[in-house]
Scaffold this motif. Sequence first.
Motif, PDB file in Angstrom:
ATOM      1  N   GLN A 179       6.670   5.473  -2.414  1.00 24.51           N
ATOM      2  CA  GLN A 179       6.580   4.462  -0.662  1.00 24.51           C
ATOM      3  C   GLN A 179       5.740   3.808  -0.794  1.00 24.51           C
ATOM      4  OE1 GLN A 179       9.864   5.127   1.013  1.00 24.51           O
ATOM      5  NE2 GLN A 179       9.132   2.488   1.968  1.00 24.51           N
ATOM      6  N   LYS A 180       5.745   2.217  -1.019  1.00 26.28           N
ATOM      7  CA  LYS A 180       5.473   0.829  -1.120  1.00 26.28           C
ATOM      8  C   LYS A 180       5.842   1.025   0.553  1.00 26.28           C
ATOM      9  CE  LYS A 180       5.077  -0.945  -5.341  1.00 26.28           C
ATOM     10  NZ  LYS A 180       5.425  -2.305  -5.459  1.00 26.28           N
ATOM     11  N   LEU A 183       0.706  -0.976  -0.316  1.00 21.86           N
ATOM     12  CA  LEU A 183      -0.375  -0.334   0.052  1.00 21.86           C
ATOM     13  C   LEU A 183       0.815   1.361  -0.183  1.00 21.86           C
ATOM     14  CD1 LEU A 183      -2.688  -0.954   3.021  1.00 21.86           C
ATOM     15  CD2 LEU A 183      -2.781  -1.253   0.418  1.00 21.86           C
ATOM     16  N   HIS A 184       0.133   2.287  -0.269  1.00 20.49           N
ATOM     17  CA  HIS A 184       1.102   3.681  -0.041  1.00 20.49           C
ATOM     18  C   HIS A 184       0.100   4.687   0.957  1.00 20.49           C
ATOM     19  CE1 HIS A 184      -0.682   5.799  -3.168  1.00 20.49           C
ATOM     20  NE2 HIS A 184      -1.223   4.374  -3.884  1.00 20.49           N
ATOM     21  N   PHE A 185       0.844   5.767   1.300  1.00 17.61           N
ATOM     22  CA  PHE A 185      -0.021   7.045   1.434  1.00 17.61           C
ATOM     23  C   PHE A 185      -0.381   7.649   0.071  1.00 17.61           C
ATOM     24  CE2 PHE A 185       2.558   5.752   5.748  1.00 17.61           C
ATOM     25  CZ  PHE A 185       1.481   5.293   6.617  1.00 17.61           C
ATOM     26  N   PRO A 236      -8.406  -1.331  18.321  1.00 15.13           N
ATOM     27  CA  PRO A 236      -6.768  -1.811  17.439  1.00 15.13           C
ATOM     28  C   PRO A 236      -5.969  -1.100  17.579  1.00 15.13           C
ATOM     29  CG  PRO A 236      -8.458  -0.138  15.869  1.00 15.13           C
ATOM     30  CD  PRO A 236      -9.556  -0.036  17.359  1.00 15.13           C
ATOM     31  N   LEU A 237      -5.244  -2.010  16.801  1.00 14.26           N
ATOM     32  CA  LEU A 237      -3.580  -1.570  17.144  1.00 14.26           C
ATOM     33  C   LEU A 237      -3.089  -1.305  15.813  1.00 14.26           C
ATOM     34  CD1 LEU A 237      -0.606  -0.694  18.398  1.00 14.26           C
ATOM     35  CD2 LEU A 237      -0.076  -2.944  18.896  1.00 14.26           C
ATOM     36  N   TRP A 238      -2.918  -0.611  14.881  1.00 12.43           N
ATOM     37  CA  TRP A 238      -2.214  -0.203  13.305  1.00 12.43           C
ATOM     38  C   TRP A 238      -0.919  -0.046  13.387  1.00 12.43           C
ATOM     39  CZ3 TRP A 238      -5.057  -1.781   9.699  1.00 12.43           C
ATOM     40  CH2 TRP A 238      -6.572  -1.681   9.753  1.00 12.43           C
ATOM     41  N   LEU A 239      -0.266  -0.481  12.611  1.00  8.22           N
ATOM     42  CA  LEU A 239       1.337  -0.593  12.331  1.00  8.22           C
ATOM     43  C   LEU A 239       0.962  -0.511  11.131  1.00  8.22           C
ATOM     44  CD1 LEU A 239       2.191  -3.703  14.233  1.00  8.22           C
ATOM     45  CD2 LEU A 239       2.141  -1.589  15.698  1.00  8.22           C
ATOM     46  N   VAL A 240       2.368   0.727  10.653  1.00  9.63           N
ATOM     47  CA  VAL A 240       2.676  -0.639   9.360  1.00  9.63           C
ATOM     48  C   VAL A 240       4.878  -0.446   9.107  1.00  9.63           C
ATOM     49  CG1 VAL A 240       3.755   2.108   7.218  1.00  9.63           C
ATOM     50  CG2 VAL A 240       1.836   2.210   9.157  1.00  9.63           C
ATOM     51  N   TRP A 241       4.732  -1.311   8.333  1.00 11.16           N
ATOM     52  CA  TRP A 241       6.316  -1.709   8.012  1.00 11.16           C
ATOM     53  C   TRP A 241       6.489  -0.929   6.301  1.00 11.16           C
ATOM     54  CZ3 TRP A 241       9.307  -5.302  10.271  1.00 11.16           C
ATOM     55  CH2 TRP A 241      10.617  -5.368   9.485  1.00 11.16           C
ATOM     56  N   VAL A 242       7.797  -0.393   6.725  1.00 10.87           N
ATOM     57  CA  VAL A 242       8.712  -0.105   5.774  1.00 10.87           C
ATOM     58  C   VAL A 242       9.647  -0.570   5.746  1.00 10.87           C
ATOM     59  CG1 VAL A 242       9.652   2.632   4.907  1.00 10.87           C
ATOM     60  CG2 VAL A 242       7.057   2.611   6.171  1.00 10.87           C
ATOM     61  N   GLY A 243       9.462  -1.273   4.407  1.00  9.48           N
ATOM     62  CA  GLY A 243      11.239  -2.374   3.830  1.00  9.48           C
ATOM     63  C   GLY A 243      11.173  -2.679   2.624  1.00  9.48           C
ATOM     64  N   GLU A 244      12.742  -3.047   2.835  1.00 11.47           N
ATOM     65  CA  GLU A 244      13.400  -3.739   1.280  1.00 11.47           C
ATOM     66  C   GLU A 244      12.293  -4.891   0.844  1.00 11.47           C
ATOM     67  OE1 GLU A 244      15.151  -2.479  -0.833  1.00 11.47           O
ATOM     68  OE2 GLU A 244      15.253  -0.567  -0.115  1.00 11.47           O
ATOM     69  N   ARG A 245      12.440  -5.864   1.760  1.00  7.85           N
ATOM     70  CA  ARG A 245      11.469  -7.168   2.300  1.00  7.85           C
ATOM     71  C   ARG A 245      10.460  -7.004   3.141  1.00  7.85           C
ATOM     72  NH1 ARG A 245      14.942 -11.261   5.384  1.00  7.85           N
ATOM     73  NH2 ARG A 245      15.627  -9.760   6.978  1.00  7.85           N
ATOM     74  N   THR A 246       9.821  -8.153   2.629  1.00 12.61           N
ATOM     75  CA  THR A 246       8.360  -8.215   3.977  1.00 12.61           C
ATOM     76  C   THR A 246       8.557  -9.616   4.351  1.00 12.61           C
ATOM     77  OG1 THR A 246       7.258  -7.420   1.501  1.00 12.61           O
ATOM     78  CG2 THR A 246       5.540  -8.928   3.797  1.00 12.61           C
TER      79      THR A 246
END
Length: 144
Positions: free
Chosen positions: A43-44, A35-37, A64-74
């Motif tokens: 920026q994915k 996803l992206h903002f 609910p707890l929302w987290l965002v993962w930003v990185g090269e790999r999943t």
Amino acid sequence: MRLGDPTTWLEADTEIEIDEHPDLGKVRVKQWLDLHFYRAPGQKVNLILVERMKPMSNGQPFPPLWLVWVGERTLPLETVWFKYLRRFGVDHWAKQRLHWTLPNLRTPEQSERWSDLMPLMSWQLWLARDLVVENVLLQAICYH
């Protein structure tokens, strides 16, 4: 997706349920990939939702707890979940014991270097604790 409105959510790419966590009870973790903002379309990010299924002691659901993962790999969702659980101890320890917020860091590079160095120095001190003799300093108080 509007996080506060489940009717706008896409179908999650991955979902796991942790049957019985000793402290949290049953937990559901969902992840949406790539996803992206709105203002950063290049920026994915991966969006992660953590839901505690057991209500609070007053009967209300946990927010609910929302987290965002930003990185090269999943990473696999199970890995993200277990690493997130470990973060509370590390966060509190780092902020209190290592004075992470004490230095006046001006750049992301300085912050990253400080974050890398402080745990290493702390571990070295902890590992060397048996090599040091405790020497309690007494201060004499003089009354005139």
